[in-house]
Design an enzyme around this catalytic site. Structure first.
Site, mmCIF file in Angstrom:
data_model
loop_
_atom_site.group_PDB
_atom_site.id
_atom_site.type_symbol
_atom_site.label_atom_id
_atom_site.label_comp_id
_atom_site.label_asym_id
_atom_site.label_seq_id
_atom_site.Cartn_x
_atom_site.Cartn_y
_atom_site.Cartn_z
ATOM 1 N N CYS A 37 11.810 28.950 40.889
ATOM 2 C CA CYS A 37 11.706 27.833 41.835
ATOM 3 C C CYS A 37 12.712 27.959 42.974
ATOM 4 O O CYS A 37 13.916 28.161 42.752
ATOM 5 C CB CYS A 37 11.859 26.528 41.049
ATOM 6 S SG CYS A 37 12.952 25.318 41.753
ATOM 7 N N CYS A 40 15.633 25.557 43.085
ATOM 8 C CA CYS A 40 16.642 25.883 42.072
ATOM 9 C C CYS A 40 17.546 27.010 42.588
ATOM 10 O O CYS A 40 18.760 26.984 42.375
ATOM 11 C CB CYS A 40 15.982 26.313 40.764
ATOM 12 S SG CYS A 40 14.873 25.065 40.125
ATOM 13 N N HIS A 445 38.062 37.186 44.852
ATOM 14 C CA HIS A 445 39.256 37.249 43.995
ATOM 15 C C HIS A 445 39.604 35.826 43.532
ATOM 16 O O HIS A 445 39.951 35.616 42.370
ATOM 17 C CB HIS A 445 40.413 37.872 44.801
ATOM 18 C CG HIS A 445 41.634 38.174 43.978
ATOM 19 N ND1 HIS A 445 42.716 38.850 44.476
ATOM 20 C CD2 HIS A 445 41.963 37.872 42.696
ATOM 21 C CE1 HIS A 445 43.638 38.963 43.539
ATOM 22 N NE2 HIS A 445 43.213 38.371 42.446
HETATM 23 C C1 LIG Z 1 38.019 44.068 40.608
HETATM 24 C C2 LIG Z 1 38.663 43.331 39.463
HETATM 25 C C3 LIG Z 1 37.923 42.485 38.673
HETATM 26 C C4 LIG Z 1 38.509 41.813 37.609
HETATM 27 N N1 LIG Z 1 37.759 41.028 36.799
HETATM 28 C C5 LIG Z 1 38.298 40.451 35.701
HETATM 29 C C6 LIG Z 1 37.521 39.713 34.796
HETATM 30 O O1 LIG Z 1 36.331 39.548 34.996
HETATM 31 N N2 LIG Z 1 38.122 39.211 33.692
HETATM 32 C C7 LIG Z 1 39.438 39.390 33.442
HETATM 33 O O2 LIG Z 1 39.949 38.921 32.433
HETATM 34 N N3 LIG Z 1 40.222 40.063 34.310
HETATM 35 C C8 LIG Z 1 39.684 40.598 35.419
HETATM 36 N N4 LIG Z 1 40.467 41.322 36.279
HETATM 37 C C9 LIG Z 1 41.920 41.291 36.118
HETATM 38 C C10 LIG Z 1 42.466 39.982 36.693
HETATM 39 O O3 LIG Z 1 41.755 39.602 37.846
HETATM 40 C C11 LIG Z 1 43.927 40.097 37.104
HETATM 41 O O4 LIG Z 1 44.078 41.203 37.928
HETATM 42 C C12 LIG Z 1 44.877 40.242 35.944
HETATM 43 O O5 LIG Z 1 44.669 39.194 35.031
HETATM 44 C C13 LIG Z 1 46.341 40.181 36.444
HETATM 45 O O6 LIG Z 1 46.522 38.956 37.112
HETATM 46 P P1 LIG Z 1 47.717 38.632 38.059
HETATM 47 O O7 LIG Z 1 48.331 37.350 37.659
HETATM 48 O O8 LIG Z 1 48.644 39.764 38.166
HETATM 49 O O9 LIG Z 1 47.081 38.369 39.511
HETATM 50 P P2 LIG Z 1 45.881 39.095 40.190
HETATM 51 O O10 LIG Z 1 44.696 38.227 40.143
HETATM 52 O O11 LIG Z 1 45.732 40.462 39.682
HETATM 53 O O12 LIG Z 1 46.367 39.157 41.695
HETATM 54 C C14 LIG Z 1 47.345 40.090 42.121
HETATM 55 C C15 LIG Z 1 48.085 39.506 43.298
HETATM 56 O O13 LIG Z 1 47.173 39.333 44.387
HETATM 57 C C16 LIG Z 1 47.481 38.134 45.096
HETATM 58 N N5 LIG Z 1 46.280 37.299 45.067
HETATM 59 C C17 LIG Z 1 45.890 36.428 44.136
HETATM 60 N N6 LIG Z 1 44.713 35.889 44.480
HETATM 61 C C18 LIG Z 1 44.363 36.428 45.649
HETATM 62 C C19 LIG Z 1 43.256 36.272 46.515
HETATM 63 N N7 LIG Z 1 42.275 35.429 46.248
HETATM 64 N N8 LIG Z 1 43.226 36.996 47.641
HETATM 65 C C20 LIG Z 1 44.215 37.842 47.947
HETATM 66 N N9 LIG Z 1 45.276 38.043 47.166
HETATM 67 C C21 LIG Z 1 45.362 37.340 46.034
HETATM 68 C C22 LIG Z 1 48.656 37.492 44.405
HETATM 69 O O14 LIG Z 1 49.808 37.872 45.097
HETATM 70 C C23 LIG Z 1 48.638 38.108 43.027
HETATM 71 O O15 LIG Z 1 49.914 38.203 42.473
HETATM 72 C C24 LIG Z 1 39.890 41.997 37.347
HETATM 73 C C25 LIG Z 1 40.651 42.849 38.150
HETATM 74 C C26 LIG Z 1 40.046 43.517 39.197
HETATM 75 C C27 LIG Z 1 40.868 44.462 40.056
#
Ligand SMILES: Cc1cc2nc3c(=O)[nH]c(=O)nc-3n(C[C@H](O)[C@H](O)[C@H](O)COP(=O)(O)OP(=O)(O)OC[C@H]3O[C@@H](n4cnc5c(N)ncnc54)[C@H](O)[C@@H]3O)c2cc1C
Length: 744
Positions: A37, A40, A445
């Site tokens: 749909c 949806c 992200h």
């Molecule tokens: C492509 C990808 C996909 C992922 N998917 C998953 C998943 O599905 N499930 C899972 O459990 N983990 C996933 N991860 C890992 C997770 O997203 C984090 O990288 C991990 O948990 C470490 O988190 P962190 O607190 O260091 O911050 P991260 O999320 O790794 O961010 C690193 C740094 O980037 C900066 N940052 C934060 N948000 C943003 C933003 N929106 N834009 C720009 N900069 C930003 C901040 O300074 C942060 O410290 C994925 C990682 C990658 C690279």
């Protein structure tokens, strides 16, 4: 269907529907839809947004979906009397089995209207109030005065607002998963409290203390998101079930990696290089052969890295070498071993290397299992999109698709790769401009952050927030007339460009290039005499460095090297003969193998210090390039580029080194607040050049060894003593003569 697990909605099936909807401690709002749909499909993004927006409300209310177009679900949808799509139904907490739910009708199907109607529906709960849901009604003065007598929380936040405002109730639900804080709404009609504390702004949020005084919560804007964000950061406030983060977690004992203090609002090159090392040497190594789509993805990834990685000249050179090698591979398959030869620079491409270990700085976690590699990959990806934006030879799809291809084919977390791929399939193809690529990656992200907030993988010291938070970028946040939070995309883009810009990357904690080079040259190589002719990597590389420094003319170097080796061998033979008398000498040592290259250099550590060689080498080169460039710029008005390369005949490495050296100095002065402009840089370069390029420094650091200097000091002392002795001798003689003359 139109939804997946990562959309933060419950996917209902005939076998789970009863357990989810009936006798549940949480209320449930269900969308009955048909995947064919059109309405949806158009509504799905709104529903997903609503799910993200209310993710913290889960203990009290959940969102669910069921695809009625799926044959398996047909009977279930008929049972609930669904005739059109999408149909929304609300099930109160503890709904009885067989209940058909309540129709959920809103005039506008946008996130705000749906969210507010959801609160209305929750308030219509007739039975005793469900324990999982906090009180949503407004609080009275009496209740507030007695609050701390019956509650043991650390903080009480009061949202003063008008009766038709939803902010207070939204914040109450937003804080539902956090401990040590309670939120109540107080209406402007509660005159006792309003006049007692002189509250004039509605809405406004205040912290009420047990001693009866109140302070206003400091926020950038009076809106739900800002209140919730600030309350989550109050001391002692933690997610339910999580222990409060201990400060000692941030300085682990010395059995773990040493904690490196860092600035949370900056990007560190050490993390980026670590991401490269881990992705290219660890993650790729899990693929002994790389073929087909994976090979194409790797080629794209390498190409984008070579173009946009804003690293040290040596790392950039290695990435270029890797890219050139990969693009030249015409076979349908490559082996990781062959790639490793390039990565480890076994072919000895001049001045190219990639650090062979990780050093987490901005991506350190409070425990080894937190942050690190995935954090560094996100950072790398953001830096790459921003670098591409600043470069003239790229396009949005090239960069995004390269990152996507890497994640899909190689990223070790396969679940993450699946989630990322779904987001890419959804909208990546729509990105046309590089600025949109930067924003696309940022918003996706944030989706991942939203999904992972409170997950086990979240480091309590680095909670997942919608990024950048207001304290990092106040301008990125705005509030609509409706009071709804909104990102200011233009401000976000400006912020991201600056935050991830190569000129702002901190270079702290990087392993010095000299050290890396020394390790790349490999461990000491000891060859038997009959192996000498085969040559030695390390010896050749060390000699190349000396030649680059102008210490050894190229044509003569091999011969001289041979002579040196012969001399050394002769000395050693002599020593061996002398030592031959020593019976205790082991046989291997008695044979005295020839020691070539680096090993010999190390043995003669008193004569050549490789560190100072390399440091001087690069400093001198960078300064030379910078000074030439500056002069050219002055000579050719507006000729910045001409001054850097081109007609000066500088090789790419030199221009990289120029940029790198200048960047390091700029950054140093930016840190100390001294940066004022180009002229100052030029003066600094002059100053540096003067101090570094002066003959004495170079003579002291390069011409003389520590042994030489010790000998000098010894000779100096001996000659002083000699002079003193002569002086005493002549003095005594004079006295002696005078004595003789004085005697009759
Ligand atoms: C492509 C990808 C996909 C992922 N998917 C998953 C998943 O599905 N499930 C899972 O459990 N983990 C996933 N991860 C890992 C997770 O997203 C984090 O990288 C991990 O948990 C470490 O988190 P962190 O607190 O260091 O911050 P991260 O999320 O790794 O961010 C690193 C740094 O980037 C900066 N940052 C934060 N948000 C943003 C933003 N929106 N834009 C720009 N900069 C930003 C901040 O300074 C942060 O410290 C994925 C990682 C990658 C690279």
């Amino acid at each position: 269907g139109l939804y997946t697990q990562s959309d933060q909605v419950v996917l209902l099936t005939p076998s789970t529907v009863d357990a989810v909807l009936f006798n549940s401690s949480a209320a449930v709002l269900v969308e009955f839809y048909a995947s064919w749909c059109g309405h949806c499909m158009a509504f799905a993004p709104v529903w997903k947004s609503l799910a993200r927006d209310t993710r913290e409300w889960k203990p009290a209310v959940d969102l669910a979906v069921i695809d009625c177009a799926d044959e398996n679900n047909r009977q279930t949808c008929i049972r609930f009397g669904i005739r059109g799509y999408p149909t929304l139904k609300f099930f109160h907490a503890y709904s009885e089995k067989g209940s058909n739910g309540v129709s959920f009708e809103v005039a506008e199907r946008d996130v705000m209207s749906l969210r507010q109607h959801l609160i209305n529906m929750m308030e219509t709960h007739k039975e005793s109030w469900p324990p999982a849901c906090p009180p949503l009604e407004s609080a009275s003065e009496v209740e507030i005065n007695k609050f701390f007598e019956t509650n043991s929380v650390q903080h009480l936040a009061l949202v003063f607002e008008k009766a038709d405002s939803y902010v207070g109730r939204e914040v109450i639900l937003d804080m539902l998963q956090f401990e040590n804080v309670a939120v109540r709404r107080v209406l402007d009609t509660e005159e006792g409290l309003v006049s007692k504390f002189g509250v004039t702004d509605f809405p406004s949020c205040h912290l009420y203390y047990p001693d009866g005084h109140m302070t206003r919560l400091s926020v950038q804007m009076e809106a739900r998101t800002f209140y919730s964000y600030a309350l989550q950061r109050l001391s002692g406030v933690v997610r339910s079930g999580r222990p409060p983060p201990l400060v000692s977690d941030l300085s682990p004992n010395n059995t773990e990696m040493e904690w490196k203090p860092f600035n949370r609002s900056r990007v560190y090159m050490a993390d980026l290089e670590s991401a490269l090392h881990y992705s290219l040497r660890v993650e790729l190594a899990a693929h002994p052969t790389i073929t087909g789509g994976a090979l194409t993805a790797l080629k794209r990834y390498a190409s984008v890295l070579a173009k946009h990685f804003p690293g040290r000249p040596m790392v950039k050179n290695l990435l270029r070498a890797l890219d050139t090698w990969l693009q030249s591979q015409e076979d349908a398959e490559i082996t990781y071993k062959s790639l490793q030869v390039v990565l480890d620079n076994k072919e000895e491409t001049p001045e190219a290397l990639l650090p062979d270990s990780v050093r987490w700085v901005g991506c350190q976690g409070s425990k080894p299992r937190f942050r690190r590699y995935p954090c560094s990959m996100w950072t790398l990806f953001h830096v790459m999109t921003v670098e591409a934006l600043n470069s003239s030879n790229s396009d949005a799809q090239e960069v995004l698709q390269a990152l996507r291809g890497y994640v899909r084919n190689f990223f070790g977390c396969r679940e993450c790769a699946g989630h990322f791929e779904r987001m890419a399939q959804e909208s990546m193809y729509q990105v046309k401009k590089l600025s949109d690529a930067v924003l696309w990656l940022w918003s996706r992200h944030n989706r991942v952050n939203s999904r992972l907030a409170g997950a086990l993988s979240e480091d309590p010291h680095f909670p997942k927030v919608q990024w950048p938070p207001p304290e990092l970028c106040p301008k990125c946040h705005s509030v609509q007339l409706t009071g709804e939070h909104q990102w200011d995309s233009a401000a976000v883009l400006t912020f991201l460009e600056e935050h991830f810009s190569s000129s702002r990357i901190f270079l702290d904690y990087l392993e010095p290039e000299a050290e890396l080079l020394r390790r790349q040259l490999g461990p000491p190589v000891i060859l038997e005499e009959n192996e000498q002719d085969t040559g030695d990597h390390a010896a050749r590389a060390a000699r190349d460095i000396r030649q680059d420094l102008g210490e050894e003319p190229a044509a003569e170097k091999d011969q001289e090297g041979a002579e040196d080796e012969q001399e050394l061998d002769a000395d050693q033979s002599e020593g061996a003969r002398e030592g031959g008398e020593n019976d205790a000498m082991p046989e291997a040592a008695a044979r005295r193998p020839s020691i070539l290259g680096l090993h010999r250099r190390e043995a003669q550590e008193e004569i050549v210090d490789l560190d100072s060689f390399v440091n001087q080498h690069y400093k001198a080169k960078v300064l030379r390039a910078a000074l030439i460039s500056r002069r050219r710029r002055r000579a050719v008005p507006g000729g910045h580029e001409q001054g850097r390369a081109g007609d000066l005949g500088l090789q790419p490495l030199e221009s990289d080194e120029f940029a790198w050296g200048a960047k390091q100095r700029l950054q140093k002065r930016a840190l100390t607040g001294q940066y004022t402009g180009l002229e100052e840089d030029e003066e600094a370069l002059d100053l540096d050049a003067g101090s570094l390029g002066g003959p004495w420094v170079s003579v002291l650091s390069l011409g003389f060894s520590r042994l030489d200097i010790s000998l000098c000091l010894l000779l100096y002392t001996l000659s002083s003593l000699c002079l003193l002795a002569m002086y005493r001798f002549f003095q005594l003689r004079v006295w002696h003569r005078r004595g003789k003359v004085a005697l009759p």
